[in-house]
Write an enzyme that holds these catalytic residues in place. Structure first.
Site, PDB file in Angstrom:
ATOM      1  N   CYS A 127      10.999 -70.251  -2.499  1.00 53.58           N
ATOM      2  CA  CYS A 127      11.168 -68.853  -2.097  1.00 53.58           C
ATOM      3  C   CYS A 127      12.062 -68.088  -3.063  1.00 53.58           C
ATOM      4  O   CYS A 127      11.788 -66.932  -3.396  1.00 53.58           O
ATOM      5  CB  CYS A 127      11.738 -68.767  -0.683  1.00 53.58           C
ATOM      6  SG  CYS A 127      13.314 -69.619  -0.478  1.00 53.58           S
ATOM      7  N   ASP A 157       8.018 -60.682   0.926  1.00 53.51           N
ATOM      8  CA  ASP A 157       8.392 -61.986   1.454  1.00 53.51           C
ATOM      9  C   ASP A 157       7.314 -62.987   1.034  1.00 53.51           C
ATOM     10  O   ASP A 157       6.121 -62.778   1.274  1.00 53.51           O
ATOM     11  CB  ASP A 157       8.515 -61.934   2.973  1.00 53.51           C
ATOM     12  CG  ASP A 157       9.081 -63.201   3.569  1.00 53.51           C
ATOM     13  OD1 ASP A 157       9.214 -64.195   2.819  1.00 53.51           O
ATOM     14  OD2 ASP A 157       9.366 -63.208   4.771  1.00 53.51           O
ATOM     15  N   HIS A 197      16.232 -68.681   3.555  1.00 54.08           N
ATOM     16  CA  HIS A 197      15.031 -68.083   2.934  1.00 54.08           C
ATOM     17  C   HIS A 197      15.423 -66.834   2.173  1.00 54.08           C
ATOM     18  O   HIS A 197      16.246 -66.039   2.629  1.00 54.08           O
ATOM     19  CB  HIS A 197      13.991 -67.748   4.007  1.00 54.08           C
ATOM     20  CG  HIS A 197      12.705 -67.222   3.469  1.00 54.08           C
ATOM     21  ND1 HIS A 197      11.886 -67.950   2.653  1.00 54.08           N
ATOM     22  CD2 HIS A 197      12.090 -66.010   3.666  1.00 54.08           C
ATOM     23  CE1 HIS A 197      10.817 -67.240   2.355  1.00 54.08           C
ATOM     24  NE2 HIS A 197      10.919 -66.042   2.950  1.00 54.08           N
TER      25      HIS A 197
END
Length: 479
Positions: A438, A387, A370
């Site tokens: 991501c 995030d 990630h």
């Protein structure tokens, strides 16, 4: 015989000349052609020799006495035939009159319908018009008098009479000093009527001219106001939204080149090479920008290099930023915290500036599977964490705070107090809705923050951002 002939001629001549001369009785053998008229209308005596009877031829010649003549005349008048004659016609009157239809139209004759016998029997016969009456009628029809305007007088008010004095020549007298003079209930006008009308029309004309002058001035000011229109057009036309630069669509040619680069079969073909960073992009590396693929380090690091070059091309358009690559944070936290492992990365002779002089410093953070982003916001004195899954890592912000203190002390020999700086996880972030975007979200966080823009994108823009990033890498130029 000769004497009889002469006597007959003489009697016949006397009968023609003298109406009272008696005629001889008709012969019994002859009948009268017409019956005698009634005694009430005796016929006129006939003075003709054809009615003399034949028995007179035996009369003795000689003078005739008056008594005998009278008796002979009466007997002759009772026995002689006469012709019936009609009575003489009365003289025809020929008065001059107008047509009966015109008389009926103007109410001068009998306007009752002929279908009503009672009305015809009761109404008197129409009287013919004389010449003077007909002329007056024609003049009244062809030249009607002009209507006289009626003055409005309020109820209960006294009506006043307006008198206009006229001189011998027929012109209305004019008095410049006094316009109207009131004498009791009579208003004497001393100003010409055409003068009042002219002044009234001039007032209307002047009002119209003033309106036209105002419109001309307004149009002139409007023309002058259009000159700076290109500068203020975005402000006066808020409904017309211009496409922001991060969302400018690709052209058809760019779409074809991106499709060919991401869909080719030769995976080892070199599509782009950045000599400053010594990064080579092959088709196999670039294909990570296809849908449902994770981004790799080469694509992320090259894109960050392009963002730095964009800032150097247009320093007034973008914030002054520093972009660490994907290996910086791993090197810094090796063994917990190791500043000496990265202190050479930010030397001034290599960068050309000190980190403390930047507005923002971007640090990509990779957590096994990630991608996240940490920002050292020197301008706002913040440590921010972004995030795309909405998580928060306070430990990463503390490590970056310690790094900033060591970096300033090492490079410029000063101590910076970061204890008062805020540590925050950015709220209301655009979040990913799948398991592979991501890295793309992290790159767009950096792109929009370097433009000093709000994060106004979402998951729906990710396919476009993937193609645009591929196009910018192929061109080695970030837009």
């Amino acid at each position: 015989m000769g004497a009889l002939t002469e006597s007959r001629k003489r009697v016949s001549a006397d009968h023609r000349l003298l109406p009272s001369f008696p005629s001889s009785a008709p012969s019994p053998s002859k009948k009268p052609k017409l019956a005698p008229l009634l005694p009430t209308a005796p016929p006129l005596p006939l003075h003709s020799s054809s009615h003399v009877p034949s028995s007179t031829s035996s009369a003795a010649p000689g003078p005739i006495s008056s008594t005998a003549s009278a008796s002979t005349s009466s007997s002759f008048s009772s026995l002689r035939p006469s012709r019936r004659r009609l009575p003489p016609r009365p003289p025809v009157q020929r008065p001059i009159h107008g047509p009966k239809r015109v008389i009926r139209a103007f109410g001068l004759g009998n306007t009752r319908s002929n279908s009503d016998p009672s009305s015809c029997s009761q109404s008197p016969p129409p009287q013919p018009l004389g010449l003077d009456q007909y002329v007056d009628l024609v003049n009244s029809v062809t030249h009607p008098p002009p209507p006289t305007p009626l003055a409005y007088v309020p109820r209960g008010a006294k009506a006043t009479v307006e008198v206009v004095a006229v001189d011998d020549l027929g012109d209305i007298k004019q008095d410049e000093e006094e316009r109207d003079e009131v004498k009791g209930e009579v208003v004497v006008r001393k100003v010409t009527l055409y003068k009042d009308l002219y002044e009234a029309s001039s007032r209307q004309r002047d009002d119209r001219l003033r309106i036209l002058e105002f419109e001309v001035c307004l149009a002139e000011k409007g023309r002058l106001g259009f000159e700076p229109l290109p500068k203020v057009r975005p402000q006066i036309t808020p409904n017309k939204k211009e496409v922001p630069e991060p969302f400018v669509p690709l052209t058809a040619e760019d779409e074809d080149s991106v499709r060919h680069a991401l869909g080719g079969k030769n995976r080892r073909e070199i599509l782009s090479e950045h000599k400053a960073s010594n990064i080579v992009i092959t088709r196999e590396i670039l294909q990570c920008l296809n849908d449902k693929h994770w981004l790799n380090d080469e694509v992320i690091n090259l894109y960050l290099e392009l963002l730095k070059e964009r800032e150097l091309r247009e320093p007034t358009k973008f914030l002054k930023c520093h972009f660490f690559n994907t290996f910086f944070y791993k090197k810094l936290i090796n063994g917990g915290y190791d500043y000496k492992a990265v202190w050479r990365w930010t030397m001034k002779r290599k960068l050309g500036y000190n980190l403390i002089d930047c507005d923002k410093i971007f640090v990509p953070i990779h957590k096994e599977v990630h991608w996240c982003l940490a920002v050292i916001n020197i301008r706002d004195k913040k440590f921010q964490y972004l995030d795309s899954l909405g998580s928060m890592d306070m430990n990463a912000l503390k490590i970056l705070a310690r790094y900033l203190v060591d970096e300033v002390k090492d490079k410029i020999g000063k101590h910076i107090d970061v204890l008062s700086w805020k540590h925050e996880g950015v709220q209301n972030l655009p979040l990913q809705e799948n398991g592979w975007d991501c890295g793309m979200f992290m790159l767009k966080y950096i792109d929009f923050y370097s433009r000093d823009m709000g994060l106004t994108f979402g998951q729906k823009h990710m396919p476009y951002f993937r193609r645009r990033t591929a196009k910018e890498i192929l061109d080695l130029r970030a837009g």
